[in-house]
Scaffold this motif. Structure first.
Motif, PDB file in Angstrom:
ATOM      1  N   VAL A 112       7.432  -9.298   8.371  1.00  0.00           N
ATOM      2  CA  VAL A 112       6.873 -10.551   7.849  1.00  0.00           C
ATOM      3  C   VAL A 112       6.405 -10.380   6.407  1.00  0.00           C
ATOM      4  N   ALA A 113       5.644  -9.309   6.149  1.00  0.00           N
ATOM      5  CA  ALA A 113       5.119  -9.090   4.795  1.00  0.00           C
ATOM      6  C   ALA A 113       6.244  -8.822   3.795  1.00  0.00           C
ATOM      7  N   SER A 114       7.231  -8.046   4.192  1.00  0.00           N
ATOM      8  CA  SER A 114       8.333  -7.720   3.285  1.00  0.00           C
ATOM      9  C   SER A 114       9.184  -8.951   2.989  1.00  0.00           C
ATOM     10  N   ALA A 115       9.420  -9.785   4.007  1.00  0.00           N
ATOM     11  CA  ALA A 115      10.217 -10.987   3.793  1.00  0.00           C
ATOM     12  C   ALA A 115       9.509 -11.955   2.846  1.00  0.00           C
ATOM     13  N   CYS A 116       8.221 -12.162   3.047  1.00  0.00           N
ATOM     14  CA  CYS A 116       7.477 -13.072   2.174  1.00  0.00           C
ATOM     15  C   CYS A 116       7.428 -12.555   0.739  1.00  0.00           C
ATOM     16  N   THR A 117       7.139 -11.270   0.593  1.00  0.00           N
ATOM     17  CA  THR A 117       7.048 -10.692  -0.751  1.00  0.00           C
ATOM     18  C   THR A 117       8.406 -10.678  -1.439  1.00  0.00           C
ATOM     19  N   GLY A 118       9.445 -10.302  -0.716  1.00  0.00           N
ATOM     20  CA  GLY A 118      10.783 -10.276  -1.302  1.00  0.00           C
ATOM     21  C   GLY A 118      11.256 -11.651  -1.721  1.00  0.00           C
ATOM     22  N   TYR A 119      10.924 -12.685  -0.939  1.00  0.00           N
ATOM     23  CA  TYR A 119      11.309 -14.060  -1.300  1.00  0.00           C
ATOM     24  C   TYR A 119      10.578 -14.517  -2.560  1.00  0.00           C
ATOM     25  N   ALA A 120       9.282 -14.207  -2.653  1.00  0.00           N
ATOM     26  CA  ALA A 120       8.517 -14.604  -3.840  1.00  0.00           C
ATOM     27  C   ALA A 120       9.034 -13.909  -5.094  1.00  0.00           C
ATOM     28  N   LEU A 121       9.363 -12.624  -4.979  1.00  0.00           N
ATOM     29  CA  LEU A 121       9.867 -11.886  -6.140  1.00  0.00           C
ATOM     30  C   LEU A 121      11.249 -12.365  -6.566  1.00  0.00           C
ATOM     31  N   ALA A 122      12.029 -12.883  -5.622  1.00  0.00           N
ATOM     32  CA  ALA A 122      13.401 -13.291  -5.935  1.00  0.00           C
ATOM     33  C   ALA A 122      13.488 -14.716  -6.456  1.00  0.00           C
ATOM     34  N   LYS A 123      12.640 -15.628  -5.977  1.00  0.00           N
ATOM     35  CA  LYS A 123      12.834 -17.045  -6.260  1.00  0.00           C
ATOM     36  C   LYS A 123      11.742 -17.693  -7.111  1.00  0.00           C
ATOM     37  N   ILE A 173       2.840  -2.523   4.343  1.00  0.00           N
ATOM     38  CA  ILE A 173       3.558  -2.776   3.097  1.00  0.00           C
ATOM     39  C   ILE A 173       4.411  -1.555   2.763  1.00  0.00           C
ATOM     40  N   THR A 174       5.711  -1.760   2.668  1.00  0.00           N
ATOM     41  CA  THR A 174       6.633  -0.693   2.282  1.00  0.00           C
ATOM     42  C   THR A 174       7.510  -1.186   1.142  1.00  0.00           C
ATOM     43  N   ALA A 175       7.647  -0.363   0.119  1.00  0.00           N
ATOM     44  CA  ALA A 175       8.493  -0.736  -1.019  1.00  0.00           C
ATOM     45  C   ALA A 175       9.945  -0.907  -0.602  1.00  0.00           C
ATOM     46  N   THR A 176      10.385  -0.101   0.360  1.00  0.00           N
ATOM     47  CA  THR A 176      11.782  -0.200   0.817  1.00  0.00           C
ATOM     48  C   THR A 176      12.078  -1.570   1.406  1.00  0.00           C
ATOM     49  N   GLY A 177      11.193  -2.059   2.270  1.00  0.00           N
ATOM     50  CA  GLY A 177      11.406  -3.365   2.884  1.00  0.00           C
ATOM     51  C   GLY A 177      11.386  -4.499   1.871  1.00  0.00           C
ATOM     52  N   ILE A 178      10.453  -4.428   0.927  1.00  0.00           N
ATOM     53  CA  ILE A 178      10.357  -5.464  -0.099  1.00  0.00           C
ATOM     54  C   ILE A 178      11.624  -5.490  -0.960  1.00  0.00           C
ATOM     55  N   PHE A 181      14.638  -7.092   0.968  1.00  0.00           N
ATOM     56  CA  PHE A 181      14.624  -8.553   1.040  1.00  0.00           C
ATOM     57  C   PHE A 181      14.818  -9.187  -0.339  1.00  0.00           C
ATOM     58  N   ARG A 182      14.211  -8.606  -1.355  1.00  0.00           N
ATOM     59  CA  ARG A 182      14.389  -9.163  -2.695  1.00  0.00           C
ATOM     60  C   ARG A 182      15.859  -9.110  -3.111  1.00  0.00           C
ATOM     61  N   GLN A 183      16.504  -7.979  -2.875  1.00  0.00           N
ATOM     62  CA  GLN A 183      17.911  -7.844  -3.245  1.00  0.00           C
ATOM     63  C   GLN A 183      18.775  -8.861  -2.512  1.00  0.00           C
ATOM     64  N   PHE A 184      18.430  -9.145  -1.267  1.00  0.00           N
ATOM     65  CA  PHE A 184      19.203 -10.125  -0.503  1.00  0.00           C
ATOM     66  C   PHE A 184      18.945 -11.543  -0.996  1.00  0.00           C
ATOM     67  N   PHE A 185      17.678 -11.902  -1.197  1.00  0.00           N
ATOM     68  CA  PHE A 185      17.348 -13.272  -1.592  1.00  0.00           C
ATOM     69  C   PHE A 185      17.810 -13.590  -3.009  1.00  0.00           C
ATOM     70  N   VAL A 186      17.962 -12.582  -3.866  1.00  0.00           N
ATOM     71  CA  VAL A 186      18.475 -12.814  -5.215  1.00  0.00           C
ATOM     72  C   VAL A 186      19.893 -13.349  -5.170  1.00  0.00           C
ATOM     73  N   ASN A 295      23.385  -6.370   0.540  1.00  0.00           N
ATOM     74  CA  ASN A 295      23.531  -6.833  -0.837  1.00  0.00           C
ATOM     75  C   ASN A 295      24.213  -8.199  -0.924  1.00  0.00           C
ATOM     76  N   ALA A 296      24.603  -8.753   0.218  1.00  0.00           N
ATOM     77  CA  ALA A 296      25.393  -9.978   0.191  1.00  0.00           C
ATOM     78  C   ALA A 296      24.604 -11.140   0.770  1.00  0.00           C
ATOM     79  N   GLY A 297      24.419 -12.188  -0.001  1.00  0.00           N
ATOM     80  CA  GLY A 297      23.841 -13.416   0.510  1.00  0.00           C
ATOM     81  C   GLY A 297      24.896 -14.497   0.485  1.00  0.00           C
TER      82      GLY A 297
END
Length: 300
Positions: A112-123, A173-178, A181-186, A295-297
């Protein structure tokens, strides 16, 4: 003279290689490469799998047969005494439950935390998010041992020492998870998000109804990794947990090793019990991991 030379040269034709044999030659070369690659993979599988097979089969041997000579792969008499002793006499069911609680809760919160953080960093296009992303990247350059001491001081001051919560909170919180998700949402087109906003969808609705469903491969992959990390964690529980009733599996296995002697039958059986959930987890979800392209969205 020139006509005769022309006729002679026209009559002398060099036989050409039939075209039908060329694909066959190419196919045989590819087949040889495939056989060689498969042979190497099988050799590696046997090299890595044989010690594991020996370890599992040895857990069914009586303690007196473990060091008998000559060594045998299969036990002469199958014995499950080590499993019963590990599960009942050493209260392994308590350690199994503690580890399950820590691994499951941490995995859910990490996803949950990684998905939320990765989405915010990407969008989201805020300058402070870029600084935050650089700080996250910087944490990947630090060895785990460097942050153990300050993390322990924080957990102690929060009153979480010697509790399962002290194992869960620092691992969310793990940097790997963030980064996953960021790489995917980008790769997800911004036009998809803008269209949802025009249709009146809220930010939470866009994230929950659009982004999360298409990120299913990343969710499953990170969940498997996170569960494995927490299940096999040894150093952090060793530092934080002092009550034997709150030990995790890895600490409990270490406690079986005595100062003077080692009950190898119980130790091997307990080790097999500890790896069973990970094996079952991989068997159930391997198709998601093998087919996941992190890497693919959605391509524009």
């Amino acid at each position: 003279m020139s006509n005769m030379t022309r006729q002679k040269s026209a009559g002398q034709t060099t036989p050409a290689t039939p075209l039908s044999t060329r694909p066959a030659l190419r196919g045989s070369g590819e087949r040889t490469k495939a056989v060689a690659a498969s042979t190497i993979l099988w050799i590696m599988a046997v090299a890595f799998g044989f010690p594991v097979l020996w370890f599992v089969l040895s857990s069914f041997k009586p303690a007196g047969d473990l060091f008998s000579y000559p060594l045998t792969l299969f036990p002469e008499s199958w014995d499950v005494t080590g499993y019963s002793q590990a599960w009942e006499s050493y209260d392994f069911y308590k350690f199994f439950l503690n580890t399950t609680i820590v691994a499951v809760i941490t995995t859910i919160l990490t996803v949950v935390a990684s998905a939320c953080t990765g989405y915010a960093l990407a969008k989201y296009k805020n300058p402070w998010l870029k600084v935050f992303f650089v700080c996250i990247l910087a944490t990947t350059m630090l060895p785990t041992e460097v942050i153990l001491s300050p993390t322990f001081l924080v957990i102690r001051d929060l009153g979480l020492y010697d509790s399962l919560a002290g194992l869960i909170v620092p691992s969310i919180i793990t940097a790997t998870g963030i980064l996953m998700f960021r790489q995917f949402f980008v790769t997800v087109p911004d036009s998809l998000v803008e269209a949802a906003r025009i249709d009146g969808a809220s930010e939470l609705g866009i994230f929950a109804r659009i982004m999360i469903p298409i990120a299913k491969p990343i969710i499953v992959t990170l969940a498997i990794f996170s569960f494995q990390w927490r299940w096999n964690d040894y150093i952090w529980p060793l530092i934080v947990i002092n009550d034997p009733g709150k030990f995790t599996l890895q600490i409990a296995i270490q406690s079986i090793v005595g100062a003077d002697n080692v009950n190898w039958s119980v130790l091997l059986s307990a080790s097999v019990i500890s790896i069973l959930p990970l094996v079952l987890l991989f068997i159930v979800f391997q198709k998601y991991v093998m087919n996941a392209d992190i890497n693919a969205g959605l391509k524009e």
